[in-house]
Design a protein around this motif. Sequence first.
Motif, PDB file in Angstrom:
ATOM      1  N   ILE A 127       0.822  -1.224   0.000  1.00  0.00           N
ATOM      2  CA  ILE A 127       0.000   0.000   0.000  1.00  0.00           C
ATOM      3  C   ILE A 127       0.855   1.273   0.000  1.00  0.00           C
ATOM      4  CG2 ILE A 127      -0.260   0.212   2.521  1.00  0.00           C
ATOM      5  CD1 ILE A 127      -3.313   0.683   1.948  1.00  0.00           C
ATOM      6  N   GLU A 128       2.128   1.137   0.355  1.00  0.00           N
ATOM      7  CA  GLU A 128       3.018   2.313   0.387  1.00  0.00           C
ATOM      8  C   GLU A 128       3.494   2.711  -1.017  1.00  0.00           C
ATOM      9  OE1 GLU A 128       3.601   3.846   3.167  1.00  0.00           O
ATOM     10  OE2 GLU A 128       3.119   2.335   4.673  1.00  0.00           O
ATOM     11  N   ARG A 129       3.388   1.781  -1.963  1.00  0.00           N
ATOM     12  CA  ARG A 129       3.852   2.080  -3.330  1.00  0.00           C
ATOM     13  C   ARG A 129       2.660   2.485  -4.194  1.00  0.00           C
ATOM     14  NH1 ARG A 129       6.759  -3.036  -3.046  1.00  0.00           N
ATOM     15  NH2 ARG A 129       4.955  -3.878  -4.137  1.00  0.00           N
ATOM     16  N   ASN A 130       2.951   3.291  -5.195  1.00  0.00           N
ATOM     17  CA  ASN A 130       1.910   3.728  -6.136  1.00  0.00           C
ATOM     18  C   ASN A 130       2.509   3.756  -7.522  1.00  0.00           C
ATOM     19  OD1 ASN A 130      -0.190   4.918  -4.072  1.00  0.00           O
ATOM     20  ND2 ASN A 130       1.805   5.671  -3.452  1.00  0.00           N
ATOM     21  N   PHE A 131       1.643   3.671  -8.531  1.00  0.00           N
ATOM     22  CA  PHE A 131       2.178   3.849  -9.887  1.00  0.00           C
ATOM     23  C   PHE A 131       1.131   4.479 -10.802  1.00  0.00           C
ATOM     24  CE2 PHE A 131       0.246  -0.359 -10.032  1.00  0.00           C
ATOM     25  CZ  PHE A 131      -0.321  -0.453 -11.300  1.00  0.00           C
ATOM     26  N   CYS A 132       1.643   5.020 -11.920  1.00  0.00           N
ATOM     27  CA  CYS A 132       0.769   5.700 -12.875  1.00  0.00           C
ATOM     28  C   CYS A 132       0.120   4.665 -13.787  1.00  0.00           C
ATOM     29  CB  CYS A 132       1.613   6.681 -13.690  1.00  0.00           C
ATOM     30  SG  CYS A 132       0.765   7.305 -15.146  1.00  0.00           S
ATOM     31  N   ILE A 133      -1.194   4.744 -13.934  1.00  0.00           N
ATOM     32  CA  ILE A 133      -1.873   3.733 -14.758  1.00  0.00           C
ATOM     33  C   ILE A 133      -1.585   3.921 -16.252  1.00  0.00           C
ATOM     34  CG2 ILE A 133      -3.738   3.376 -13.074  1.00  0.00           C
ATOM     35  CD1 ILE A 133      -5.591   4.880 -15.041  1.00  0.00           C
ATOM     36  N   ALA A 134      -1.066   5.109 -16.637  1.00  0.00           N
ATOM     37  CA  ALA A 134      -0.798   5.349 -18.058  1.00  0.00           C
ATOM     38  C   ALA A 134       0.633   4.977 -18.447  1.00  0.00           C
ATOM     39  CB  ALA A 134      -1.070   6.817 -18.392  1.00  0.00           C
ATOM     40  N   CYS A 135       1.631   5.485 -17.700  1.00  0.00           N
ATOM     41  CA  CYS A 135       3.025   5.237 -18.123  1.00  0.00           C
ATOM     42  C   CYS A 135       3.747   4.274 -17.186  1.00  0.00           C
ATOM     43  CB  CYS A 135       3.798   6.555 -18.257  1.00  0.00           C
ATOM     44  SG  CYS A 135       4.196   7.338 -16.680  1.00  0.00           S
ATOM     45  N   HIS A 136       3.045   3.801 -16.138  1.00  0.00           N
ATOM     46  CA  HIS A 136       3.575   2.781 -15.214  1.00  0.00           C
ATOM     47  C   HIS A 136       4.784   3.235 -14.405  1.00  0.00           C
ATOM     48  CE1 HIS A 136       0.788  -0.430 -16.270  1.00  0.00           C
ATOM     49  NE2 HIS A 136       0.733   0.230 -17.412  1.00  0.00           N
ATOM     50  N   THR A 137       5.013   4.550 -14.331  1.00  0.00           N
ATOM     51  CA  THR A 137       6.089   5.052 -13.467  1.00  0.00           C
ATOM     52  C   THR A 137       5.700   4.823 -12.007  1.00  0.00           C
ATOM     53  OG1 THR A 137       6.678   6.751 -15.065  1.00  0.00           O
ATOM     54  CG2 THR A 137       7.370   7.141 -12.793  1.00  0.00           C
ATOM     55  N   PRO A 176      -4.074  11.629  -7.233  1.00  0.00           N
ATOM     56  CA  PRO A 176      -3.024  12.474  -7.801  1.00  0.00           C
ATOM     57  C   PRO A 176      -2.777  12.165  -9.283  1.00  0.00           C
ATOM     58  CG  PRO A 176      -2.210  11.149  -5.959  1.00  0.00           C
ATOM     59  CD  PRO A 176      -3.539  10.608  -6.324  1.00  0.00           C
ATOM     60  N   GLN A 177      -2.140  13.137  -9.951  1.00  0.00           N
ATOM     61  CA  GLN A 177      -1.787  12.937 -11.362  1.00  0.00           C
ATOM     62  C   GLN A 177      -0.286  12.724 -11.476  1.00  0.00           C
ATOM     63  OE1 GLN A 177      -3.298  16.385 -13.415  1.00  0.00           O
ATOM     64  NE2 GLN A 177      -5.221  15.331 -13.873  1.00  0.00           N
ATOM     65  N   CYS A 178       0.082  11.903 -12.442  1.00  0.00           N
ATOM     66  CA  CYS A 178       1.489  11.603 -12.691  1.00  0.00           C
ATOM     67  C   CYS A 178       2.218  12.863 -13.159  1.00  0.00           C
ATOM     68  CB  CYS A 178       1.561  10.520 -13.767  1.00  0.00           C
ATOM     69  SG  CYS A 178       3.212  10.149 -14.328  1.00  0.00           S
ATOM     70  N   GLU A 179       3.398  13.103 -12.557  1.00  0.00           N
ATOM     71  CA  GLU A 179       4.167  14.300 -12.933  1.00  0.00           C
ATOM     72  C   GLU A 179       4.716  14.185 -14.350  1.00  0.00           C
ATOM     73  OE1 GLU A 179       7.088  14.870  -9.886  1.00  0.00           O
ATOM     74  OE2 GLU A 179       5.592  15.667  -8.483  1.00  0.00           O
ATOM     75  N   LYS A 180       4.907  12.943 -14.816  1.00  0.00           N
ATOM     76  CA  LYS A 180       5.478  12.747 -16.163  1.00  0.00           C
ATOM     77  C   LYS A 180       4.432  12.908 -17.250  1.00  0.00           C
ATOM     78  CE  LYS A 180       9.405   9.638 -15.802  1.00  0.00           C
ATOM     79  NZ  LYS A 180       9.751   8.222 -15.897  1.00  0.00           N
ATOM     80  N   CYS A 181       3.244  12.286 -17.051  1.00  0.00           N
ATOM     81  CA  CYS A 181       2.314  12.210 -18.185  1.00  0.00           C
ATOM     82  C   CYS A 181       0.894  12.647 -17.842  1.00  0.00           C
ATOM     83  CB  CYS A 181       2.292  10.782 -18.749  1.00  0.00           C
ATOM     84  SG  CYS A 181       1.302   9.649 -17.775  1.00  0.00           S
TER      85      CYS A 181
END
Length: 243
Positions: free
Chosen positions: A120-130, A143-148
Amino acid sequence: MQFKDQFRKKLSSAKKLVFFTGAGISAESGIATFRGADGIWNKMRPEELASFSAFMKNPNLIWEWYQHRREIIHKVEPNAGHKAIAELEKYYDVIVVTQNVDNLHKRAGSTKIFELHGNIERNFCIACHTFVSEKQFEGNEVPQCEKCGGMIRPDVVWFGENLPQDQFSGGETAAEWSDICFVVGTSAVVYPAAYIPQSAKRAGSYLVEINIEPTELSRFVDYSIIGKAGDVLPKILKLISQK
Ligand code: BJW
Ligand code: ZN
């Protein structure tokens, strides 16, 4: 508590222990289980919260639910059950294979852990998987991904999603390698995780269940101990450390 002789003998000769754990081991730390009288799924259907389609339908609601759970997890401490498992590393080769996402085994000091349902401490972007691991997000909006600009989700395994292959195969191999496989605080109804104790037994490991009540697995195990993980595990540790 008197443990049966056969189990005491197994403990004396064993070198490799696996602990396959579920929500019940963290219950005494104050984290709700999923099923049962006070379980999360008693109030909500699993697929309403723990699925990708639920997230896509209402991302803020799901994100808020995980933020709420993170807050609880950050406030609580590992209990005597987690600590006894960590302490057993002084006497055995110990591997923890957990379905829990709460990090409490790690915080208790266990060093070899396979996490079947993520963390639960980790998160990732559903679009670019960062991956976004360290960042503590404020507020309850997804939140929104800072990259994409994609949506950020928790790195946990929802219904209908595959388990991380390395964690599942590592956990299954460990279970097959073990001399004793303890199944602690899990209803053992969620697959493919629930195959792991079955694989242990098939490979010749001695299967011990610790739970406050009988489960799907009870008929199948070599020894079923009815009791709280936080009571039973320290007693097992005491038995070993006093030898
Ligand atoms: C104490 C105690 C104390 C309390 N001391 N004890 C084969 C057969 C049937 C179904 C399936 C199958 N294969 C796949 C499925 C579908 C599905 C599934 O298993 N469904 C069943 C429930 C019917 N599985 C999946 O979808 C999995 N993925 C998958 O199969 O991928 C392949 C696929 C791909 C595409 C399409 C279809 C398939 C993924 C499962 C993911 C589970 N995720 C969750 C949420 C994680 C994130 C989050 O935390 O929000 O994982 S659900 C929830 O259940 C969580 C848990 O890890 C998991 C297990 O629960 P656990 O730990 O056992 O908790 P409880 O509450 O059930 O039990 C607590 C126990 O503790 C009780 O027994 C108490 O008595 C006891 N207790 N106090 C000792 N003090
Ligand atoms: Zn992204």
